[in-house]
Scaffold this motif. Structure first.
Motif, short mmCIF file in Angstrom:
data_model
loop_
_atom_site.label_atom_id
_atom_site.label_comp_id
_atom_site.label_asym_id
_atom_site.label_seq_id
_atom_site.Cartn_x
_atom_site.Cartn_y
_atom_site.Cartn_z
N LEU A 25 0.82 -1.21 0.00
CA LEU A 25 0.00 0.00 0.00
C LEU A 25 0.85 1.26 0.00
CD1 LEU A 25 -2.80 1.29 0.11
CD2 LEU A 25 -2.74 1.05 2.59
N VAL A 26 1.88 1.30 0.83
CA VAL A 26 2.76 2.48 0.90
C VAL A 26 3.48 2.67 -0.43
CG1 VAL A 26 4.85 3.38 1.97
CG2 VAL A 26 3.06 2.40 3.40
N ASN A 27 4.01 1.61 -1.00
CA ASN A 27 4.72 1.72 -2.28
C ASN A 27 3.79 2.17 -3.41
OD1 ASN A 27 7.11 0.93 -1.11
ND2 ASN A 27 6.86 -1.22 -1.64
N TYR A 28 2.58 1.64 -3.42
CA TYR A 28 1.64 2.02 -4.47
C TYR A 28 1.29 3.51 -4.38
CZ TYR A 28 -2.40 2.22 -7.51
OH TYR A 28 -3.26 2.57 -8.52
N ILE A 29 1.02 3.98 -3.17
CA ILE A 29 0.66 5.39 -3.00
C ILE A 29 1.86 6.29 -3.28
CG2 ILE A 29 -0.06 7.12 -1.30
CD1 ILE A 29 -1.96 5.03 -0.18
N ALA A 30 3.08 5.83 -2.94
CA ALA A 30 4.27 6.62 -3.25
C ALA A 30 4.45 6.78 -4.76
CB ALA A 30 5.50 5.96 -2.65
N GLU A 31 4.13 5.75 -5.52
CA GLU A 31 4.29 5.80 -6.97
C GLU A 31 3.14 6.52 -7.66
OE1 GLU A 31 4.78 1.86 -8.47
OE2 GLU A 31 6.53 1.47 -7.20
N ASN A 32 1.91 6.26 -7.20
CA ASN A 32 0.72 6.73 -7.92
C ASN A 32 -0.07 7.82 -7.21
OD1 ASN A 32 0.89 4.69 -10.11
ND2 ASN A 32 0.64 3.31 -8.38
N GLY A 33 0.24 8.07 -5.95
CA GLY A 33 -0.51 9.07 -5.20
C GLY A 33 -1.86 8.54 -4.72
N GLU A 34 -2.53 9.38 -3.95
CA GLU A 34 -3.85 9.02 -3.46
C GLU A 34 -4.85 9.34 -4.56
OE1 GLU A 34 -4.87 10.74 0.33
OE2 GLU A 34 -2.77 10.75 0.91
N GLY A 35 -5.44 8.34 -5.12
CA GLY A 35 -6.40 8.56 -6.19
C GLY A 35 -7.72 7.95 -5.83
N SER A 36 -8.20 7.11 -6.69
CA SER A 36 -9.48 6.44 -6.48
C SER A 36 -9.28 5.27 -5.52
CB SER A 36 -10.01 5.92 -7.81
OG SER A 36 -11.12 5.08 -7.58
N TRP A 37 -9.84 5.41 -4.35
CA TRP A 37 -9.69 4.34 -3.35
C TRP A 37 -10.45 3.09 -3.75
CZ3 TRP A 37 -5.89 4.78 -0.14
CH2 TRP A 37 -5.44 6.04 0.26
N LEU A 40 -8.01 1.24 -6.10
CA LEU A 40 -6.65 1.03 -5.58
C LEU A 40 -6.35 -0.44 -5.25
CD1 LEU A 40 -4.56 3.18 -3.31
CD2 LEU A 40 -4.93 0.84 -2.60
N PRO A 41 -7.21 -1.15 -4.52
CA PRO A 41 -6.85 -2.53 -4.17
C PRO A 41 -6.59 -3.42 -5.38
CG PRO A 41 -8.79 -1.83 -2.95
CD PRO A 41 -8.49 -0.76 -3.95
N LYS A 42 -7.41 -3.28 -6.40
CA LYS A 42 -7.23 -4.08 -7.61
C LYS A 42 -5.93 -3.69 -8.32
CE LYS A 42 -9.33 -4.60 -12.07
NZ LYS A 42 -10.41 -4.16 -12.91
N ASN A 43 -5.68 -2.39 -8.45
CA ASN A 43 -4.47 -1.92 -9.14
C ASN A 43 -3.20 -2.26 -8.37
OD1 ASN A 43 -6.14 -0.83 -11.07
ND2 ASN A 43 -6.09 1.22 -10.21
N ALA A 44 -3.28 -2.25 -7.04
CA ALA A 44 -2.10 -2.52 -6.22
C ALA A 44 -1.89 -4.01 -5.99
CB ALA A 44 -2.21 -1.80 -4.88
N GLY A 45 -2.92 -4.80 -6.26
CA GLY A 45 -2.82 -6.24 -6.04
C GLY A 45 -3.13 -6.65 -4.62
N LEU A 46 -3.97 -5.88 -3.95
CA LEU A 46 -4.36 -6.19 -2.57
C LEU A 46 -5.74 -6.85 -2.56
CD1 LEU A 46 -3.32 -2.87 -0.82
CD2 LEU A 46 -2.30 -5.11 -0.42
N LEU A 47 -5.93 -7.81 -1.69
CA LEU A 47 -7.23 -8.44 -1.53
C LEU A 47 -7.98 -7.78 -0.38
CD1 LEU A 47 -6.24 -12.18 -1.98
CD2 LEU A 47 -7.42 -10.71 -3.62
#
Length: 88
Positions: A25-37, A40-47
């Motif tokens: 989660l931290v790495n995804y937000i660092a790269e892409n910023g806070e966008g559509s929550w 986000l889980p699907k794009n970041a690969g989080l379940l």
């Protein structure tokens, strides 16, 4: 008529977050910023649900989040502001 559910709750993890999930989660937000929550889980690969990701970020993982007791100076600022502007 309300908003559509953010996700179908099937197959999602619940409960405690792992260190690996926090790191993703931290790495995804660092790269892409806070966008559509919601996406986000699907794009970041989080379940996880988007709401769960948002709350985890806002309440625990933000880099500007201060933990622990407030200092004496901070307490004085709070008291001064409260006396000036009240409970607004």
């Amino acid at each position: 008529m309300g908003r559509a559910p953010c996700c179908d709750k099937k197959g999602l993890k619940k409960g405690r977050w792992t260190m690996e999930e926090d790191e993703i989660l931290v790495n995804y937000i660092a790269e892409n910023g806070e966008g559509s929550w919601r996406s986000l889980p699907k794009n970041a690969g989080l379940l996880r649900c988007g709401k769960s990701c948002r709350l985890r970020w806002i309440n625990y993982l933000r880099s500007d989040l201060k933990r622990g007791s407030i200092s004496k100076e901070e307490e004085e600022i709070i008291i001064k502001l409260h006396s000036t502007i009240g409970n607004r």
